[in-house]
Design a protein around this motif. Structure first.
Motif, short mmCIF file in Angstrom:
data_model
loop_
_atom_site.label_atom_id
_atom_site.label_comp_id
_atom_site.label_asym_id
_atom_site.label_seq_id
_atom_site.Cartn_x
_atom_site.Cartn_y
_atom_site.Cartn_z
N ASP A 1 -9.93 -30.40 -7.46
CA ASP A 1 -9.12 -29.18 -7.55
C ASP A 1 -8.73 -28.79 -6.13
O ASP A 1 -8.85 -29.60 -5.21
CB ASP A 1 -9.84 -28.07 -8.33
CG ASP A 1 -11.05 -27.51 -7.60
OD1 ASP A 1 -11.31 -27.93 -6.44
OD2 ASP A 1 -11.74 -26.66 -8.18
N THR B 1 -10.11 -27.21 -3.93
CA THR B 1 -11.20 -27.25 -2.95
C THR B 1 -11.66 -28.69 -2.64
O THR B 1 -12.53 -28.90 -1.82
CB THR B 1 -12.42 -26.45 -3.45
OG1 THR B 1 -12.90 -27.08 -4.66
CG2 THR B 1 -12.09 -25.01 -3.73
N ILE C 1 -20.15 -27.56 -12.43
CA ILE C 1 -19.07 -26.65 -12.03
C ILE C 1 -19.29 -25.29 -12.69
O ILE C 1 -19.15 -24.24 -12.06
CB ILE C 1 -17.68 -27.22 -12.40
CG1 ILE C 1 -17.42 -28.48 -11.57
CG2 ILE C 1 -16.57 -26.21 -12.18
CD1 ILE C 1 -16.26 -29.30 -12.05
N LYS D 1 -20.99 -24.55 -8.91
CA LYS D 1 -20.75 -25.52 -7.83
C LYS D 1 -19.28 -25.88 -7.73
O LYS D 1 -18.56 -25.85 -8.73
CB LYS D 1 -21.54 -26.81 -8.11
CG LYS D 1 -23.01 -26.69 -7.81
CD LYS D 1 -23.66 -28.05 -7.91
CE LYS D 1 -25.12 -27.96 -7.53
NZ LYS D 1 -25.81 -29.22 -7.67
N LYS D 2 -18.85 -26.25 -6.51
CA LYS D 2 -17.49 -26.80 -6.36
C LYS D 2 -17.54 -28.24 -6.86
O LYS D 2 -18.61 -28.86 -6.82
CB LYS D 2 -17.12 -26.83 -4.87
CG LYS D 2 -16.85 -25.48 -4.28
CD LYS D 2 -16.46 -25.68 -2.84
CE LYS D 2 -16.22 -24.36 -2.16
NZ LYS D 2 -16.08 -24.51 -0.73
N ILE D 3 -16.38 -28.80 -7.23
CA ILE D 3 -16.39 -30.19 -7.72
C ILE D 3 -17.00 -31.11 -6.66
O ILE D 3 -17.80 -31.98 -6.95
CB ILE D 3 -14.97 -30.68 -8.08
CG1 ILE D 3 -14.33 -29.78 -9.13
CG2 ILE D 3 -15.03 -32.13 -8.61
CD1 ILE D 3 -12.98 -30.24 -9.63
N SER D 4 -16.63 -30.89 -5.41
CA SER D 4 -17.11 -31.77 -4.33
C SER D 4 -18.62 -31.66 -4.10
O SER D 4 -19.20 -32.47 -3.41
CB SER D 4 -16.36 -31.45 -3.03
OG SER D 4 -16.52 -30.08 -2.73
N GLU D 5 -19.24 -30.66 -4.72
CA GLU D 5 -20.70 -30.51 -4.58
C GLU D 5 -21.45 -31.13 -5.77
O GLU D 5 -22.66 -30.99 -5.88
CB GLU D 5 -21.07 -29.02 -4.50
CG GLU D 5 -20.59 -28.36 -3.22
CD GLU D 5 -20.68 -26.83 -3.27
OE1 GLU D 5 -20.54 -26.22 -2.19
OE2 GLU D 5 -20.85 -26.26 -4.36
N THR D 6 -20.69 -31.82 -6.65
CA THR D 6 -21.33 -32.32 -7.87
C THR D 6 -21.62 -33.82 -7.80
O THR D 6 -22.00 -34.43 -8.79
CB THR D 6 -20.45 -32.07 -9.11
OG1 THR D 6 -19.23 -32.83 -8.94
CG2 THR D 6 -20.13 -30.61 -9.30
#
Ligand code: NAD
Length: 416
Positions: free
Chosen positions: A238, A240, A258, A262-267
């Protein structure tokens, strides 16, 4: 995108099917342009003037149909483009609607709920003369939602004194909306992706990798349905940023994290199938350049331009956002043999569901959820097959073929 790009596509399609210049102009130009200035009482007691638009592009095939957006950058040119896309979309998918679009130049984040309500009612009053179940049927768009639709309908009914649920679509189910509407654009997109995987890639979903830019209403539902059909979603991002795994992400685990904030990049570590697989973090733009079978821009417009067209590695692009690929970029992609499934076809699942909602409201034809899903899927598959057939016959791109079908249908109705 500029209006001249749509104008060119309409002219090319019109000439191809032998329309006279006047007929082409009649289809290309909006039938009515409404610009209004209206006042809203703010919470501090002062009055503020807002600018709003409603473009009624074409109603040859039925009532004008299209959303209302609230955004600080809403302008006449943009609304005009979006209205024309709606006329084309409703014609490609073959529902008895025309095309329209509206908007108010406002940053809704800066308004209180009461101010937003007063603004919606004031806008409804200022365009109420030209709106109606059989005249022009608005819907939600950027920054508008079922609550705003309810306020709009309430004000319209107060003015007319009539109970007309079909004056607006995208309503909450309890207010006369239908359950499938929320997921409809993603669901329709998934049907298109399945069909082209079979006919163009000639492979199975399990062997087909997909990258998706945008994880809002469209991207989220699309990912859900693609996963269900067996596709390998190998990248998602997305605004971010996002994640990539070439063997396929575990979409449901990603979504769970999410939803927990959490942000997608943190998953990353939680989103892969099995603990040993590598997962990479990708940027919002990088996701477009992944080596996948199918790339799906589902965020905002003008994401693939001459600046990054040369770096696109997908075999097929399915335009779920409105006009994510610029005309210049399309030429580069065409030379590379990349096929584009155009927005006016790929993302028309939403307006198809709006049609079901409207039909239920005005004609009482009710479809149960499963029947609505089946109806929507079948109509999308039919539309992509028709477009592919014309593309093959006329030796044109899928976009040109979709325009040919739309213009042909609109011109037929105009000449009745
Ligand atoms: P949304 O606001 O729910 O989601 C937008 C998504 O795009 C978010 O995940 C956001 O983070 C992401 N995004 C925004 N800017 C980005 C950027 N610069 N780079 C990467 N990601 C970015 O919107 P939506 O309803 O999902 O609509 C997405 C697109 O589909 C829009 O172009 C919209 O016009 C089009 N569309 C939507 C519908 C519908 O029914 N919602 C129907 C037809 C077309």
């Amino acid at each position: 995108m500029s209006y001249s790009e749509i104008d060119d596509l309409i002219k090319t399609a019109g000439k191809k099917i032998g329309l006279a210049r006047d007929e082409i102009t009649q289809i290309a130009e909006p039938q009515r342009i409404i610009a209004v200035n209206f006042s809203v009482k703010m919470d501090n007691g002062k009055t503020k003037i807002f600018k709003g638009y409603r473009i009624q592009h074409n109603n040859a095939r039925g009532p004008y149909k299209g959303g209302i957006r609230y955004h600080s950058e809403v302008n006449l040119e943009e609304v005009k483009i979006l209205a024309a896309l709606m006329s084309l979309k409703t014609a490609v998918i073959n529902i008895p609607f025309g095309g329209g679009k509206g908007g108010v130049e406002v940053d809704p984040q800066k308004l209180s709920t009461n101010e937003l309500k007063r603004l919606t009612k004031a806008f409804a009053r200022s365009i109420s003369d030209v709106i109606g179940e059989y005249k022009d049927v608005p819907a939600p768009d950027v920054n508008t939602n079922p609550t705003i639709m309810k306020w709009f309908r309430g004000e319209f009914e107060k003015i007319t004194g009539l109970n007309t649920p079909g004056v607006i679509t995208g309503k909450a189910v309890r207010d006369g909306g239908i359950k499938v509407r929320d997921e409809a654009t993603g669901l329709g997109g998934a049907a298109v992706v399945r069909e082209i995987t079979k006919t163009l890639l000639k492979q199975k979903p399990e062997n087909t990798t997909v990258a998706i830019q945008g994880f809002g209403n469209v991207g989220n539902h699309l990912a859900h349905h693609l996963e269900h059909l067996g596709f390998k979603i190998s990248a998602i991002a997305d605004v971010t940023g996002g994640v990539e795994h070439e063997d396929g992400l575990d979409y449901h685990k990603t979504l769970k994290h999410i939803k927990s904030g959490k942000k997608i990049s943190e998953t990353c570590e939680c989103s892969v199938h099995g603990p040993s697989k590598d997962c990479c973090i990708v940027g919002a733009q990088e996701v477009l350049e992944r080596k996948v079978d199918i790339l799906i821009p589902a965020a905002i417009g003008d994401q693939i331009t001459p600046a990054n067209a040369g770096k696109i590695k997908a075999k097929i692009i399915v335009e779920m956002a409105n006009h994510p690929v610029s005309a210049e970029a399309e030429k580069t992609l065409g030379k590379k043999g990349i096929i584009i499934v155009p927005d006016i076809l790929a993302n028309s699942g939403g307006v198809l569901a709006s049609y079901l909602e409207w039909r239920e409201n005005v004609e009482g034809k009710k479809l149960e959820y499963n029947d609505a899903v089946e109806y929507l899927t079948k109509r999308m598959e039919k539309a992509i097959r028709e477009v592919q057939k014309v593309a093959k016959r006329e030796k044109v791109t899928l976009r040109e073929a979709a325009y040919i079908i739309a213009i042909m249908r609109i011109s037929k109705s105009l000449s009745k």
